[in-house]
Enzyme design. Structure first.
Site, PDB file in Angstrom:
ATOM      1  N   CYS A 336     -16.132  59.746 -60.359  1.00  0.00           N
ATOM      2  CA  CYS A 336     -15.906  59.528 -58.921  1.00  0.00           C
ATOM      3  C   CYS A 336     -15.848  60.818 -58.096  1.00  0.00           C
ATOM      4  O   CYS A 336     -16.579  60.936 -57.096  1.00  0.00           O
ATOM      5  CB  CYS A 336     -14.627  58.729 -58.696  1.00  0.00           C
ATOM      6  N   ARG A 365     -12.116  61.392 -72.569  1.00  0.00           N
ATOM      7  CA  ARG A 365     -10.711  61.004 -72.442  1.00  0.00           C
ATOM      8  C   ARG A 365     -10.047  61.137 -73.807  1.00  0.00           C
ATOM      9  O   ARG A 365     -10.588  60.672 -74.813  1.00  0.00           O
ATOM     10  CB  ARG A 365     -10.571  59.568 -71.928  1.00  0.00           C
ATOM     11  N   GLN A 383     -20.561  56.414 -68.834  1.00  0.00           N
ATOM     12  CA  GLN A 383     -20.301  55.358 -67.860  1.00  0.00           C
ATOM     13  C   GLN A 383     -21.528  55.159 -66.962  1.00  0.00           C
ATOM     14  O   GLN A 383     -22.115  56.136 -66.488  1.00  0.00           O
ATOM     15  CB  GLN A 383     -19.111  55.718 -66.971  1.00  0.00           C
ATOM     16  N   ASP A 385     -21.840  54.532 -63.858  1.00  0.00           N
ATOM     17  CA  ASP A 385     -21.088  54.511 -62.610  1.00  0.00           C
ATOM     18  C   ASP A 385     -22.004  54.425 -61.399  1.00  0.00           C
ATOM     19  O   ASP A 385     -23.106  54.972 -61.398  1.00  0.00           O
ATOM     20  CB  ASP A 385     -20.270  55.802 -62.473  1.00  0.00           C
ATOM     21  N   HIS A 387     -21.380  54.550 -56.893  1.00  0.00           N
ATOM     22  CA  HIS A 387     -20.493  54.579 -55.732  1.00  0.00           C
ATOM     23  C   HIS A 387     -21.320  54.269 -54.498  1.00  0.00           C
ATOM     24  O   HIS A 387     -22.335  54.916 -54.249  1.00  0.00           O
ATOM     25  CB  HIS A 387     -19.783  55.928 -55.619  1.00  0.00           C
ATOM     26  N   LYS A 466      -9.709  45.390 -57.295  1.00  0.00           N
ATOM     27  CA  LYS A 466     -10.979  45.338 -58.027  1.00  0.00           C
ATOM     28  C   LYS A 466     -11.286  43.928 -58.512  1.00  0.00           C
ATOM     29  O   LYS A 466     -10.394  43.082 -58.667  1.00  0.00           O
ATOM     30  CB  LYS A 466     -10.951  46.304 -59.211  1.00  0.00           C
ATOM     31  N   HIS A 512     -16.662  51.348 -55.791  1.00  0.00           N
ATOM     32  CA  HIS A 512     -16.935  51.794 -57.166  1.00  0.00           C
ATOM     33  C   HIS A 512     -17.527  50.610 -57.925  1.00  0.00           C
ATOM     34  O   HIS A 512     -17.032  49.481 -57.798  1.00  0.00           O
ATOM     35  CB  HIS A 512     -15.652  52.230 -57.875  1.00  0.00           C
TER      36      HIS A 512
END
Length: 639
Positions: A336, A365, A383, A385, A387, A466, A512
């Site tokens: 992000c 992580r 990921q 991802d 946005h 979410k 997201h």
């Protein structure tokens, strides 16, 4: 004076004097009285012998209710603990916690010697003896002082720690059955004789209260059902799940590997990389068609960026750090903030919005070693991802389009899914009115689409509510993968703006969005979903070429080259082995098509074709085979 009791169907029954839940159930019908195992009073679960002594709303709980099945399993966990104490000695066994989990229960115990599979059978036998004794299960409320004295007397440090951690005003209760008692909130079945069918499954290690600095206990897993047919079906599903285990299949099919040199970090082998590439290309193609722009952000960024975004307060304990030029940098745990910097790199007009930014971003992580689980829980993963930067009036339309994209992609894999709407957590950032607006926008889209969903209060991200997508695999197991999150906070933190129609600066909203979630985890899910027999378009090897003898290797190589030229993934087996052996091996590798070539096939520029599973398609020309594969690659059928 009558007591008025409201039932779930809206009816009201009156009784002349206080009654127990059991008596009240029998007053409704004899059959309900026999089926009743507990009740609810004003939506609070209570034992069957609880007295109704004032006006209330009540519900009778049976084994057909989810709460009833959970209670049944919780009582079975106590039954198991009692059997263990009987077999191995009250003083030799200390009890940790024994909660109900999905499809069963477990109990953490402290015992000197590891338990074996054979000992689980002994414990089951003792459990059946206790069931036959039909011991009443009785609740007793005790004071904190009495609770401490009780568990001090039996030298149980785990229960004492739990008692000390309870709020000062907490009601403390124990449940007793025969000589056995346990600290428990309840409720429970009325007697041990109500337990019918159960199975102890396996033993694993578990740190006390999940803390790796605490003692390792033995965790005994089990399951229980009201009917034997239900247990048999569940055990069959577990056996099927073992066969489909992605760790087992990943090794057998040469998809990926792990090494002690990089714990929790997958190594993709050529076949696994081919599979992953297909997943990425499919997602990329779908997103580009839907107006997304692909970007790439650095793996490592300055610590101050994570502090600015708010991730520092929520993720710092799971991040990897390294000094760079005397400053602290961190491997990114998510994509992000990098996307926020890309948006901020240019001035934007309202005419450009929405801007849909996508990335296949590798994140890191730090997970506890005990939590690592093949591809399902790793320390680095990719990921998918995205946005979306939008104006407020575009929010619902963008969320709706994102949901359509997820639906289209999940349908390709044959996944059904369930939807969950998660609202603000306790540690949420930002103003209440923005959260109200965000939550309303998400619920509006779901309601307008007529989609059934469950509300998961308090489980949103710290920056916004979410919508989570829980896909159901071939065994109907649920996996949370896709997510759509509405965020008013990041634009504030990064001072993101666009120039509106009025030539003034305005704040965009960020949506997201992820579809696979983690590509690595999704690959593991797919491996189990398809049991390693991937559809043609996804299969790492789509065709296995088998020359009947070494005389036809040259022809097989010509065919291989022709297939590769049009992008078909093909392998040739030129080993000096019997054809039957090579065919069986190709079937075990779950290759969609096996092509056998010999003299007749060479002369006709063809091949004998077999599908995975044994179907004989006869002799086809190489052109027909190419056409078939290309058509299946284009159709992307999940079969």
């Amino acid at each position: 004076m009558s007591i008025h009791i409201s039932l779930p169907d809206g009816s009201i029954r009156s009784v002349d004097s206080p009654v127990s839940i059991a008596e009240f159930a029998s007053s409704i019908s004899t059959s309900l009285g026999k089926q009743a195992i507990a009740g609810k009073i004003n939506n609070k679960l209570v034992d069957l012998n609880t007295i109704i002594d004032q006006d209330c709303a009540a519900q009778i709980i049976t084994l057909d209710d989810p709460e009833g099945l959970a209670m049944y399993r919780h009582s079975t966990a106590h039954l198991m603990a009692q059997a263990i104490k009987r077999l191995y000695g009250d003083q030799q066994v200390k009890l940790g916690i024994g909660p109900v989990i999905a499809d069963g229960f477990y109990y953490d115990i402290d015992i000197a010697n590891p338990l074996s599979v054979e000992q689980l059978h002994d414990i089951e036998k003792e459990m059946h003896k206790i069931i036959n004794e039909n011991l009443p299960i009785v609740r007793k409320v005790i004071s904190r002082a009495e609770a401490i004295a009780t568990f001090t007397d039996i030298h149980d440090p785990y229960k004492l720690e739990l008692i000390h951690d309870l709020p000062l005003d907490a009601e403390i209760s124990i449940y007793k059955q025969g000589e056995f008692f346990d600290l428990c909130r309840g409720p429970h079945l009325p007697s041990t004789g109500k337990i019918k069918v159960f199975k102890l499954l396996h033993v694993a290690g578990a740190y006390w209260r999940g803390d790796s600095n605490r003692k390792m206990l033995q965790r005994i897993y089990g399951t229980a059902f009201p009917k034997k047919a239900q247990l048999d079906e569940h055990l069959h599903m577990l056996e099927e799940a073992k066969k489909r285990d992605h760790r087992k299949l990943g090794k057998e099919l040469d998809l990926f590997m792990f090494s002690e040199e990089a714990p929790g970090m997958p190594f993709y082998l050529p076949k696994g990389m081919a599979l992953r590439t297909e997943l990425e290309n499919f997602s990329r193609e779908m997103q580009l068609k839907n107006g997304y722009q692909e970007v790439r952000t650095p793996l490592m960024m300055n610590q101050r960026l994570w502090e600015q975004s708010g991730h520092w307060d929520h993720y710092k304990d799971n991040m990897y750090f390294a000094p760079v030029d005397a400053e602290a940098f961190a491997l990114k745990p998510m994509n992000c903030p990098g996307h926020m910097l890309i948006y901020k790199n240019d001035l934007h007009s309202y005419r450009e919005l929405p801007i849909r930014m996508m990335e296949f971003g590798q994140v890191h992580r730090h997970e506890f070693s005990g939590a690592l689980n093949g591809m399902m829980r790793v320390r680095t993963f990719c990921q998918d991802d995205a946005h979306i930067y939008a104006m407020p009036h575009q929010i619902e339309d963008e969320i709706n389009q994102a949901m359509t994209l997820l639906d289209d992609m999940y349908n390709v894999f044959g996944f059904e899914y369930k939807i969950e709407l998660s609202t603000r957590p306790a540690d949420y950032m930002g103003a209440d009115e923005l959260w109200d607006q965000a939550e309303q926008a998400l619920s509006n889209v779901l309601d307008h689409r007529g989609i059934e969903y469950t509300l998961n209060e308090g489980d949103g991200a710290f920056y916004g509510p979410k919508i989570d997508f829980h896909i159901l695999d071939a065994l109907k197991r649920s996996w949370q993968c896709g997510t759509i999150q509405l965020d008013f906070q990041m634009p504030e933190k990064f001072d993101l703006t666009y120039i509106g129609e009025d030539n003034l600066k305005h704040r965009p909203v960020v949506i997201h969005r992820a579809i696979y979630g983690s590509i690595d985890r999704f690959l593991g899910i797919l491996t189990e979903h398809y049991s390693g027999a991937f559809p043609v378009w996804l299969a790492p090897i789509q065709i296995k070429l088998l020359p009947v003898s070494e005389h036809y290797i040259d022809y097989a190589l010509q065919v291989k080259q022709q297939l590769m030229q049009v992008g078909i993934r093909v392998q040739i087996d030129i080993r000096n082995e019997k054809l039957g052996y090579k065919m069986r091996e190709a079937q075990m590798e779950k290759v969609p098509y096996i092509l056998v070539v010999g003299e007749n096939e060479k002369n006709a520029h063809s091949a004998s074709v077999r599908q995975h599973g044994g179907a004989d398609l006869g002799v086809l020309s190489i052109e027909e085979i190419i056409s078939t594969i290309i058509e299946q690659n284009t159709a992307k059928s999940h079969i």
